[in-house]
Scaffold this active site. Structure first.
Site, PDB file in Angstrom:
ATOM      1  N   LEU A  33       0.548  -1.170   0.220  1.00 43.71           N
ATOM      2  CA  LEU A  33      -0.451   0.040   0.324  1.00 43.71           C
ATOM      3  C   LEU A  33       0.676   1.578  -0.240  1.00 43.71           C
ATOM      4  O   LEU A  33       2.076   1.340   0.356  1.00 43.71           O
ATOM      5  CB  LEU A  33      -1.068   0.146   1.373  1.00 43.71           C
ATOM      6  CG  LEU A  33      -1.631  -0.869   1.390  1.00 43.71           C
ATOM      7  CD1 LEU A  33      -2.837  -0.984   2.783  1.00 43.71           C
ATOM      8  CD2 LEU A  33      -2.846  -0.992   0.257  1.00 43.71           C
ATOM      9  N   GLY A  36      -1.848   6.890  -2.538  1.00 43.38           N
ATOM     10  CA  GLY A  36      -2.573   6.693  -3.633  1.00 43.38           C
ATOM     11  C   GLY A  36      -4.157   5.024  -2.650  1.00 43.38           C
ATOM     12  O   GLY A  36      -5.360   5.834  -3.198  1.00 43.38           O
ATOM     13  N   HIS A  37      -3.190   4.032  -2.612  1.00 45.07           N
ATOM     14  CA  HIS A  37      -4.327   3.414  -1.857  1.00 45.07           C
ATOM     15  C   HIS A  37      -4.903   4.398  -0.230  1.00 45.07           C
ATOM     16  O   HIS A  37      -5.878   3.737  -0.320  1.00 45.07           O
ATOM     17  CB  HIS A  37      -3.754   2.277  -0.955  1.00 45.07           C
ATOM     18  CG  HIS A  37      -3.460   1.430  -2.137  1.00 45.07           C
ATOM     19  ND1 HIS A  37      -2.271   0.903  -2.002  1.00 45.07           N
ATOM     20  CD2 HIS A  37      -4.140   0.565  -2.926  1.00 45.07           C
ATOM     21  CE1 HIS A  37      -1.625   0.763  -2.993  1.00 45.07           C
ATOM     22  NE2 HIS A  37      -3.034  -0.299  -3.871  1.00 45.07           N
ATOM     23  N   GLN A  61      -5.846 -12.114 -12.378  1.00 45.32           N
ATOM     24  CA  GLN A  61      -5.189 -10.652 -13.694  1.00 45.32           C
ATOM     25  C   GLN A  61      -3.614 -10.555 -14.159  1.00 45.32           C
ATOM     26  O   GLN A  61      -3.480  -9.934 -14.568  1.00 45.32           O
ATOM     27  CB  GLN A  61      -5.743  -9.576 -12.971  1.00 45.32           C
ATOM     28  CG  GLN A  61      -5.013  -9.367 -11.767  1.00 45.32           C
ATOM     29  CD  GLN A  61      -5.811  -8.308 -10.814  1.00 45.32           C
ATOM     30  OE1 GLN A  61      -6.740  -8.041 -10.576  1.00 45.32           O
ATOM     31  NE2 GLN A  61      -5.809  -7.222 -11.071  1.00 45.32           N
ATOM     32  N   GLY A 147      -9.292   3.887  -7.914  1.00 37.85           N
ATOM     33  CA  GLY A 147      -7.986   5.180  -8.637  1.00 37.85           C
ATOM     34  C   GLY A 147      -8.868   5.127  -9.934  1.00 37.85           C
ATOM     35  O   GLY A 147      -8.390   4.575 -10.949  1.00 37.85           O
ATOM     36  N   SER A 185       2.512   4.137  -7.629  1.00 38.62           N
ATOM     37  CA  SER A 185       2.463   2.642  -7.750  1.00 38.62           C
ATOM     38  C   SER A 185       2.627   1.136  -6.901  1.00 38.62           C
ATOM     39  O   SER A 185       4.165   1.559  -6.629  1.00 38.62           O
ATOM     40  CB  SER A 185       2.962   2.073  -9.445  1.00 38.62           C
ATOM     41  OG  SER A 185       2.709   0.620  -9.559  1.00 38.62           O
ATOM     42  N   SER A 186       2.612  -0.020  -6.789  1.00 38.40           N
ATOM     43  CA  SER A 186       3.413  -0.872  -5.734  1.00 38.40           C
ATOM     44  C   SER A 186       4.585  -0.915  -7.021  1.00 38.40           C
ATOM     45  O   SER A 186       5.529  -1.486  -6.509  1.00 38.40           O
ATOM     46  CB  SER A 186       1.712  -1.961  -5.582  1.00 38.40           C
ATOM     47  OG  SER A 186       0.813  -1.631  -5.106  1.00 38.40           O
TER      48      SER A 186
HETATM   49  P1  AMP Z   1      -4.163  -1.941  -6.777  1.00 34.55           P
HETATM   50  O1  AMP Z   1      -3.737  -2.719  -5.451  1.00 34.55           O
HETATM   51  O2  AMP Z   1      -3.015  -1.578  -7.454  1.00 34.55           O
HETATM   52  O3  AMP Z   1      -4.558  -3.347  -7.170  1.00 34.55           O
HETATM   53  O4  AMP Z   1      -5.228  -0.108  -6.672  1.00 34.55           O
HETATM   54  C1  AMP Z   1      -5.854  -1.024  -5.918  1.00 34.55           C
HETATM   55  C2  AMP Z   1      -7.070   0.567  -6.207  1.00 34.55           C
HETATM   56  O5  AMP Z   1      -5.750   1.623  -6.005  1.00 34.55           O
HETATM   57  C3  AMP Z   1      -7.278   0.623  -7.479  1.00 34.55           C
HETATM   58  O6  AMP Z   1      -8.372   0.820  -7.618  1.00 34.55           O
HETATM   59  C4  AMP Z   1      -5.496   1.929  -8.348  1.00 34.55           C
HETATM   60  O7  AMP Z   1      -6.671   1.928  -9.242  1.00 34.55           O
HETATM   61  C5  AMP Z   1      -6.393   2.447  -6.582  1.00 34.55           C
HETATM   62  N1  AMP Z   1      -4.851   2.977  -6.752  1.00 34.55           N
HETATM   63  C6  AMP Z   1      -3.742   2.628  -7.321  1.00 34.55           C
HETATM   64  N2  AMP Z   1      -2.319   3.482  -7.285  1.00 34.55           N
HETATM   65  C7  AMP Z   1      -2.956   4.931  -7.413  1.00 34.55           C
HETATM   66  C8  AMP Z   1      -2.251   6.050  -7.136  1.00 34.55           C
HETATM   67  N3  AMP Z   1      -1.540   6.351  -7.498  1.00 34.55           N
HETATM   68  N4  AMP Z   1      -3.491   7.245  -7.469  1.00 34.55           N
HETATM   69  C9  AMP Z   1      -4.638   7.017  -6.928  1.00 34.55           C
HETATM   70  N5  AMP Z   1      -5.036   5.158  -6.522  1.00 34.55           N
HETATM   71  C10 AMP Z   1      -4.585   4.255  -7.211  1.00 34.55           C
END
Ligand code: AMP
Length: 281
Positions: A33, A36-37, A61, A147, A185-186
């Site tokens: 996390l 963004g999360h 996925q 996001g 980004s992760s």
């Molecule tokens: P993930 O863990 O990458 O699958 O992302 C989980 C949620 O967080 C998804 O809805 C993503 O679009 C959102 N997310 C990931 N990176 C960001 C970011 N930099 N800003 C806003 N939301 C994000």
């Protein structure tokens, strides 16, 4: 915060909250996390009486087993962060909890899923749509946040909620960026120092395109050219796609519309990064 490993237990906890008249808010994630999360969690928490987050690196996925294995995982520090944010329930199932042996049912958002990310990563959005549907069925949230960073994913989730008549409000929140503009980004932790530096060209390219649009450029060719010039100057980045598309069907447009989405995917080494910006005119 309760950490729940089983779908049945998660379903029971969430349905008890709903039965008690609570608003259930939900943020699905794959963990590792970042801010963004956190922004999604805070937004949902502001509206909800019970805030649930899922951390599940969803195997269906991923296109390659290597990418799946390499995906960063750190459940204990993620859990600490979510406790600090006041999250009530963390759902962290193992793959076999989400996919029973011989699982044969999938959710597919036709059309939208085959473009852009879907073209580069066949089957990716079938995996996303399937797992989001399952998670919604388990958590039954009133509101869930996604996001804009993953613009195509957000559109696909909105479409499946509409088409399957799911009773959940989908929020789409702006992309959080690092100080140098790179989208959080992760996957950023997978970048080497030089690759991370090269990644700065991605937001710079989007900004160059936005500047061209502001300066009066209307043609897709001119706008894409402005972005391509910046990306082309960075030898550590390999372009996967750069497209100017409409915000509903994600089809290429020859000219700027009222709202147009500029989307980009690049490889930095073996790590794939995506970003986007909405151009308004
Ligand atoms: P993930 O863990 O990458 O699958 O992302 C989980 C949620 O967080 C998804 O809805 C993503 O679009 C959102 N997310 C990931 N990176 C960001 C970011 N930099 N800003 C806003 N939301 C994000």
């Amino acid at each position: 915060m309760d950490i729940v490993r089983r779908a049945r237990a998660m379903r029971d906890a969430c349905s008890a909250a709903r039965a008690a008249g609570k608003i259930v808010g939900f943020v699905p994630t794959m963990g590792a996390l970042h801010e963004g999360h956190v922004a999604l969690v805070r937004r949902v928490k502001a509206q909800a009486d019970l805030t649930a987050v899922s951390i599940f690196v969803n195997p269906t996925q991923f296109n390659s087993n290597e990418d799946f294995t390499r995906y960063p995982r750190d459940l204990s520090s993620d859990a600490d962060l979510l406790v600090r944010e006041g999250v009530d329930l963390l759902f962290a199932p193992e793959p076999d909890e989400m996919y029973p042996p011989h699982a044969a049912t999938f959710v597919e958002v036709a059309g939208l899923s085959d473009k852009l990310e879907g073209k580069s990563r066949p089957g990716h959005f079938r995996g996303v749509a399937t797992v989001v549907t399952k998670l919604f069925e388990i958590v039954t949230p009133h509101v869930a946040a996604f996001g804009q960073k993953d613009a195509q994913q957000a559109l696909i989730v909105k479409t499946l909620v509409r088409d399957l008549m799911l009773n959940v409000e989908v929020l789409v929140l702006p992309t959080k960026r690092e100080a140098d503009g790179v989208a959080m980004s992760s996957r950023n932790v997978l970048l080497g120092v030089e690759e991370r530096r090269a990644a700065r060209a991605i937001p710079r390219a989007l900004e160059a395109a936005a500047a061209a649009a502001e300066a009066g450029e209307r043609d897709a060719g001119g706008i894409l050219g402005a972005a391509r010039t910046v990306l082309g100057g960075e030898r550590l980045l390999r372009l996967d796609y750069l497209e100017l598309v409409d915000t509903e069907r994600l089809d290429p447009v020859p000219k700027l519309q009222k709202e147009t989405l500029l989307v980009v995917a690049v490889f930095a080494g073996t790590t794939r990064l995506i970003d986007n910006i909405v151009l308004r005119s």
